[in-house]
Design a protein around this motif. Structure first.
Motif, PDB file in Angstrom:
ATOM      1  N   LYS A  44      29.716  17.065   4.414  1.00 39.34           N
ATOM      2  CA  LYS A  44      28.380  16.136   4.815  1.00 39.34           C
ATOM      3  C   LYS A  44      27.627  15.590   3.362  1.00 39.34           C
ATOM      4  O   LYS A  44      27.156  14.415   3.844  1.00 39.34           O
ATOM      5  N   ALA A  45      27.275  17.020   2.694  1.00 37.20           N
ATOM      6  CA  ALA A  45      26.488  16.311   1.137  1.00 37.20           C
ATOM      7  C   ALA A  45      26.767  15.133   0.672  1.00 37.20           C
ATOM      8  O   ALA A  45      25.884  14.805   0.459  1.00 37.20           O
ATOM      9  N   ALA A  46      27.954  14.612   0.153  1.00 35.86           N
ATOM     10  CA  ALA A  46      28.354  14.082  -0.774  1.00 35.86           C
ATOM     11  C   ALA A  46      27.953  12.533   0.142  1.00 35.86           C
ATOM     12  O   ALA A  46      27.990  11.666  -0.212  1.00 35.86           O
ATOM     13  N   PRO A  47      28.512  12.136   1.266  1.00 34.26           N
ATOM     14  CA  PRO A  47      28.435  10.692   1.832  1.00 34.26           C
ATOM     15  C   PRO A  47      26.826  10.808   2.315  1.00 34.26           C
ATOM     16  O   PRO A  47      26.204   9.647   1.322  1.00 34.26           O
ATOM     17  N   GLY A 100      12.105   8.422 -12.766  1.00 32.64           N
ATOM     18  CA  GLY A 100      13.395   7.610 -13.037  1.00 32.64           C
ATOM     19  C   GLY A 100      14.937   8.306 -12.241  1.00 32.64           C
ATOM     20  O   GLY A 100      16.009   7.362 -12.778  1.00 32.64           O
ATOM     21  N   PHE A 101      15.190   9.712 -12.379  1.00 33.54           N
ATOM     22  CA  PHE A 101      16.293   9.997 -12.216  1.00 33.54           C
ATOM     23  C   PHE A 101      15.859  11.577 -11.612  1.00 33.54           C
ATOM     24  O   PHE A 101      15.160  11.975 -11.462  1.00 33.54           O
ATOM     25  N   GLY A 102      16.462  12.571 -11.051  1.00 32.41           N
ATOM     26  CA  GLY A 102      16.857  13.665 -10.642  1.00 32.41           C
ATOM     27  C   GLY A 102      16.998  13.921  -9.572  1.00 32.41           C
ATOM     28  O   GLY A 102      17.282  15.030  -8.235  1.00 32.41           O
ATOM     29  N   PHE A 103      17.121  12.710  -8.328  1.00 30.21           N
ATOM     30  CA  PHE A 103      16.802  12.610  -7.191  1.00 30.21           C
ATOM     31  C   PHE A 103      18.333  13.644  -6.724  1.00 30.21           C
ATOM     32  O   PHE A 103      18.243  14.649  -6.089  1.00 30.21           O
ATOM     33  N   ALA A 104      19.735  13.761  -7.425  1.00 32.59           N
ATOM     34  CA  ALA A 104      21.348  14.029  -6.832  1.00 32.59           C
ATOM     35  C   ALA A 104      20.666  15.784  -7.150  1.00 32.59           C
ATOM     36  O   ALA A 104      21.285  16.359  -6.721  1.00 32.59           O
ATOM     37  N   ILE A 105      19.899  16.143  -8.175  1.00 31.55           N
ATOM     38  CA  ILE A 105      19.778  17.238  -8.811  1.00 31.55           C
ATOM     39  C   ILE A 105      19.169  18.231  -8.474  1.00 31.55           C
ATOM     40  O   ILE A 105      19.270  19.385  -7.960  1.00 31.55           O
ATOM     41  N   VAL A 106      17.978  17.032  -7.671  1.00 28.21           N
ATOM     42  CA  VAL A 106      17.144  17.971  -6.330  1.00 28.21           C
ATOM     43  C   VAL A 106      17.325  18.573  -5.333  1.00 28.21           C
ATOM     44  O   VAL A 106      17.489  19.730  -4.958  1.00 28.21           O
ATOM     45  N   LEU A 123      15.252  21.506   8.307  1.00 28.24           N
ATOM     46  CA  LEU A 123      13.405  21.497   6.980  1.00 28.24           C
ATOM     47  C   LEU A 123      13.919  21.311   5.640  1.00 28.24           C
ATOM     48  O   LEU A 123      13.128  20.609   4.496  1.00 28.24           O
ATOM     49  N   ALA A 124      14.487  22.522   5.760  1.00 27.59           N
ATOM     50  CA  ALA A 124      15.009  22.276   3.683  1.00 27.59           C
ATOM     51  C   ALA A 124      15.804  21.793   2.962  1.00 27.59           C
ATOM     52  O   ALA A 124      15.259  20.445   2.506  1.00 27.59           O
ATOM     53  N   ALA A 125      16.809  21.269   3.781  1.00 25.48           N
ATOM     54  CA  ALA A 125      17.499  19.426   3.566  1.00 25.48           C
ATOM     55  C   ALA A 125      16.251  18.174   3.663  1.00 25.48           C
ATOM     56  O   ALA A 125      16.573  17.732   2.637  1.00 25.48           O
ATOM     57  N   ALA A 175      21.426  17.159  -4.053  1.00 21.24           N
ATOM     58  CA  ALA A 175      22.020  18.505  -4.008  1.00 21.24           C
ATOM     59  C   ALA A 175      23.125  19.460  -3.645  1.00 21.24           C
ATOM     60  O   ALA A 175      23.182  19.591  -3.615  1.00 21.24           O
ATOM     61  N   PRO A 176      22.399  20.055  -4.408  1.00 17.39           N
ATOM     62  CA  PRO A 176      22.569  21.722  -4.499  1.00 17.39           C
ATOM     63  C   PRO A 176      22.102  22.484  -2.465  1.00 17.39           C
ATOM     64  O   PRO A 176      22.849  23.067  -2.220  1.00 17.39           O
ATOM     65  N   VAL A 177      20.700  22.265  -2.162  1.00 17.31           N
ATOM     66  CA  VAL A 177      20.228  22.610  -1.527  1.00 17.31           C
ATOM     67  C   VAL A 177      21.530  21.539  -0.246  1.00 17.31           C
ATOM     68  O   VAL A 177      21.260  22.179   1.330  1.00 17.31           O
ATOM     69  N   LEU A 178      21.328  20.708  -0.340  1.00 22.64           N
ATOM     70  CA  LEU A 178      22.692  19.288   0.970  1.00 22.64           C
ATOM     71  C   LEU A 178      23.871  20.382   1.166  1.00 22.64           C
ATOM     72  O   LEU A 178      24.228  20.600   2.870  1.00 22.64           O
ATOM     73  N   ALA A 179      23.980  20.679  -0.447  1.00 18.56           N
ATOM     74  CA  ALA A 179      25.349  21.403  -0.146  1.00 18.56           C
ATOM     75  C   ALA A 179      25.319  22.709   0.718  1.00 18.56           C
ATOM     76  O   ALA A 179      26.420  23.172   1.793  1.00 18.56           O
TER      77      ALA A 179
END
Length: 133
Positions: free
Chosen positions: A42-45, A23-29, A6-8, A31-35
């Motif tokens: 699994k987070a990188a791909p 226009g930007f910010g997807f990975a900034i928000v 749910l957090a991911a 990536a840390p939670v997915l990692a």
């Protein structure tokens, strides 16, 4: 669905919302939670796939005519090539701890640069026309 999933999902949704709004910010928000929830393997791909799909969906959803700025696109692409090579070299010789510090530092520098540019642009837009000229 467990709390980690749910957090991911929430992080991806918030990241995609931020990306579509500014226009930007997807990975900034996201990536840390997915990692943290799925692990870096699994987070990188996952981020790579979503990072390609989200802008394509956004482009398809817009109804306005698209205008490609070819010169800037070419310049960004040409500058990205040595950056990718340098990134691959750093990945090959660095430990996970060093990479974590490098990524965190790069994100902080990018956020600071964006904040400085936004302040400068906001100051210019408030200045009278005679000062701007």
């Amino acid at each position: 669905m467990d709390a980690a999933t749910l957090a991911a999902v929430a992080a991806v949704l918030v990241g995609a919302t931020v990306q579509s709004a500014i226009g930007f910010g997807f990975a900034i928000v996201a990536a840390p939670v997915l990692a943290l929830t799925a692990g870096p393997e699994k987070a990188a791909p996952t981020l790579a796939v979503i990072g390609v799909i989200a802008p394509v969906l956004l482009l398809c959803a817009e109804r306005r005519p698209r205008q490609v700025i070819r010169v800037e696109a070419l310049a960004l692409t040409l500058w990205a090539l040595p950056g990718m090579a340098a990134g691959a070299a750093v990945l090959a010789v660095s430990s996970a701890d060093v990479l974590s510090v490098l990524v965190a530092s790069a994100v902080l520098v990018a956020v600071a640069a964006h904040a400085v540019r936004a302040r400068r642009l906001a100051g210019e837009s408030r200045a009278p026309a005679s000062v701007r000229a």
